[in-house]
Design a protein around this motif. Sequence first.
Motif, short mmCIF file in Angstrom:
data_model
loop_
_atom_site.label_atom_id
_atom_site.label_comp_id
_atom_site.label_asym_id
_atom_site.label_seq_id
_atom_site.Cartn_x
_atom_site.Cartn_y
_atom_site.Cartn_z
N VAL A 58 8.77 17.40 -39.40
CA VAL A 58 7.87 18.01 -40.38
C VAL A 58 8.63 18.26 -41.68
N GLU A 115 3.72 15.33 -41.43
CA GLU A 115 4.06 15.45 -40.00
C GLU A 115 4.15 14.06 -39.39
N ARG A 161 5.35 11.61 -36.06
CA ARG A 161 5.66 11.53 -34.64
C ARG A 161 6.18 10.14 -34.32
N CYS A 182 8.99 12.53 -30.54
CA CYS A 182 9.79 13.38 -31.42
C CYS A 182 8.96 13.69 -32.65
N LYS A 183 8.90 14.95 -33.02
CA LYS A 183 8.07 15.37 -34.16
C LYS A 183 8.96 15.88 -35.28
N SER A 226 10.55 9.21 -28.67
CA SER A 226 11.74 10.02 -28.44
C SER A 226 12.80 9.22 -27.71
#
Length: 314
Positions: free
Chosen positions: A138, A122, A124, A135-136, A127
């Motif tokens: 995965v 995950e 981050r 903004c993430k 953004s």
Amino acid sequence: KLVLIPDSKEIVLHGTPRDARCTMISGRILLQSRAARIVNSLVVRLRPKQEDLLNPAMSIASLSEITCTVVKDGRAAPTSEETPFSPRTCSQEWRFSMGIPGNICETVFSPSAFIGYQLVAELRTSSVVQWAPFCKLVAAVPISVKRAPAADSALTAIASESVSVAAKWRDRIELTAIAASRIVHDSRSSQFSGVVRPLIKGVRLLRAGFEIREFIEGPFDSSSSAPPRGNTVTRCSRDINAGTLDMCQDGVCVNMEFPPSTVERRSGVVIDQEIQISGTLWIPRAYHEIQYDIAIGPIRVSHELVFAVSVVDE
């Protein structure tokens, strides 16, 4: 795009859950983008596989999750390695390594319950949209956990030895099943052999073959005192006829020192001598049609080789 590439998609623990040592899992994480991005945090987790709405089986993994911090507050952790953004590959990379305890349960899937794991990364990053603070991204990869006996254990020595088991049927014939090893590997063929010996006259052999049966005992299975019924996961067998003894059929070959007359039209052959039977079994892909042996845990799995024949009175 975030890409998670483990060095291996399986974790092998050596020894029982009580004495197995911790092991490591490592790999790479790639962030593919057109330009360098500022990464605020990057975490890798080993966690139980989530239940599927289309599959009634329930997840019973006891592990909550194991976490490895790769990037924190914009800085790479001391245990990780970072490769800066490369305009040629349009990516930046991190290497990670995390410890896995030796007492976690092995991966197994049964009709009522399962134990599965996945490795999840995950990330981050800042953004590009003003109203979104970050903004993430995965990425997830399935990981299997296996357990093998310790290299110096007695089980390792026994497993590598050949096995031969004999049994009599009503004092009329004797069957012997022979395997070169107690271990078979998935997604490949394994050779087995058997011997049929007469104890009295007047018995005819009609059919012979081999199969592997799988026995699964889980927390939601019936508590009946009756022995569990095994499920046949692979099989090879053939009819025995005098005219086709010199040909292998369906992975099974028959050898007799004194072959019977080929003009005989009756089905089968008379068991008046020792009859050698050899067979080839295709072992299915693990975690799909077949599971690994598990001796200790909420779901226990075992297998047995069956040498079966069909006979009739003369």
